[in-house]
Design a protein around this motif. Structure first.
Motif, PDB file in Angstrom:
ATOM      1  N   ASP A 185      37.958 -23.631  32.680  1.00 52.64           N
ATOM      2  CA  ASP A 185      36.664 -23.533  31.995  1.00 52.64           C
ATOM      3  C   ASP A 185      36.713 -24.215  30.626  1.00 52.64           C
ATOM      4  OD1 ASP A 185      35.561 -22.177  34.108  1.00 52.64           O
ATOM      5  OD2 ASP A 185      35.824 -20.190  33.217  1.00 52.64           O
ATOM      6  N   ARG A 188      36.808 -27.994  31.128  1.00 46.64           N
ATOM      7  CA  ARG A 188      35.490 -28.500  31.529  1.00 46.64           C
ATOM      8  C   ARG A 188      34.574 -28.577  30.307  1.00 46.64           C
ATOM      9  NH1 ARG A 188      34.417 -24.719  34.693  1.00 46.64           N
ATOM     10  NH2 ARG A 188      35.680 -25.562  36.379  1.00 46.64           N
ATOM     11  N   GLU A 192      32.726 -31.953  29.128  1.00 47.41           N
ATOM     12  CA  GLU A 192      31.287 -32.015  29.364  1.00 47.41           C
ATOM     13  C   GLU A 192      30.453 -31.728  28.111  1.00 47.41           C
ATOM     14  OE1 GLU A 192      30.437 -29.420  32.617  1.00 47.41           O
ATOM     15  OE2 GLU A 192      31.628 -30.587  34.054  1.00 47.41           O
TER      16      GLU A 192
END
Length: 344
Positions: A185, A188, A192
């Motif tokens: 997580d 990411r 992102e």
């Protein structure tokens, strides 16, 4: 504004930790709310910053950049405070200030360590994205790391309070950024939301091999704030003329003896010479006089333009600070860790 409270809750250091701090190393006690004398202010803590450096100050250490916390005294820490009572000519009751009240509801100040914050929509940012962690990233990366467009910058704890800002500033300077973080997580989010080119999960196996694959042209700047196996993976990949700013080594803060394994000092010193690597430690307290104004000018503009962001991990309640702090040292936080002590 006047204070009607009579009780000041404090979290004090009850024992020197052995390894990771435990609840038994802290104690929640209560004292009377202090009364300011002439030239002093009474501060109400709204937000408390939790940062890795605090673990070092829990040890009984020799001369360093800050004294150890004495047993029975409140833990130290940066805070956002509201002035409750002022007997100081430069501050009024109701003012919002950045201070160093530590782990307690109320504290006295003579004003010398306070920064007026004005009307900040999100005051807790003064402890993170507009505060000491971001300032650490700014000085370490730009003054010591000096990334150039197209170079590869690597930073561990990539979504933490410092690492997240290092990566974003490096991208603004045109560098390629590789982050290392704990968990899918976080990785990411780094790619992102923060704009990193790559982020590697340190919990997966073969970190050294994955890092080498992610840095085919080697590493030009490594911002060191973790140490441990991450630095072991980075060291062979450093390029000639690489720069390594060092603001901390959180992986080693809870150790009571040298880590097991071979002595890596000969390899490190040999690499420093052969590759002409500059590895420089720094303490951000040394740079407020000459660099803070430039930092606030640039960071305020970057925030206003939406070019940088910081995920805040907020914990409610002073009594939860010890458990949150232990989690910080084990990498369980996600972003800048802040304790909300009272309503703003």
């Amino acid at each position: 504004m006047s204070s009607s409270a009579t009780v000041n809750r404090r979290i004090v250091l009850a024992a020197r930790p052995r390894g990771v701090p435990t609840p038994q190393d802290f104690r929640l006690d209560q004292t009377e709310v202090p009364t300011p004398e002439e030239g002093q202010l009474l501060l109400r803590t709204l937000y408390l910053s939790l940062d890795p450096y605090m673990r070092q100050l829990m040890n009984e250490i020799g001369p360093t950049y800050a004294p150890s916390v004495a047993l029975g005294q409140p833990m130290v820490g940066g805070t956002v405070n509201r002035v409750v009572v002022s007997r100081h000519p430069q501050f009024r009751a109701g003012d919002l200030v950045l201070g160093n009240a530590g782990w307690q509801d109320y504290a006295l100040s003579d004003g010398s360590d306070l920064v007026a914050l004005g009307d900040m929509p999100q005051p807790s940012l003064a402890l993170g994205g507009l505060g000491m962690p971001a300032f650490t990233a700014y000085v370490g990366l730009l003054d010591i790391g000096q990334p150039k467009p197209g170079e590869t910058v690597v930073v561990a704890a990539a979504t933490g309070a410092v690492g997240a800002m290092v990566g974003q500033i490096a991208k603004l300077k045109g560098a390629r950024v590789v982050g290392i973080a704990g968990g899918a997580d976080k990785c990411r989010y780094a790619v992102e939301e923060l704009g990193f080119d790559v982020c590697l999960d340190r919990r997966e196996s073969d970190l050294a091999q994955r890092l080498a694959a992610a840095c085919p042209d080697g590493i030009d700047v490594y911002f060191e704030n973790v140490g441990g196996e991450v630095f072991d993976a980075v060291l062979p990949l450093l390029n000639i003329g690489a720069r390594v700013p060092v603001c901390g080594v959180i992986a080693h803060y809870n150790e009571e003896s040298p880590p097991p394994g071979p002595n890596r000092l000969p390899q490190l010193t040999t690499m420093l010479v052969q590759k002409r690597i500059r590895m420089q430690g720094f303490v951000i307290l040394d740079h407020y006089a000459d660099r803070y104004q430039a930092f606030r000018r640039d960071m305020d503009q970057w925030f206003a333009d939406g070019l940088v962001k910081l995920h805040e991990d907020r914990v409610d309640g002073l009594e939860r600070a010890p458990a949150a702090f232990a989690g910080l040292l084990e990498g369980r936080n996600f972003g800048k860790l802040v304790v909300q002590v009272a309503d703003a």
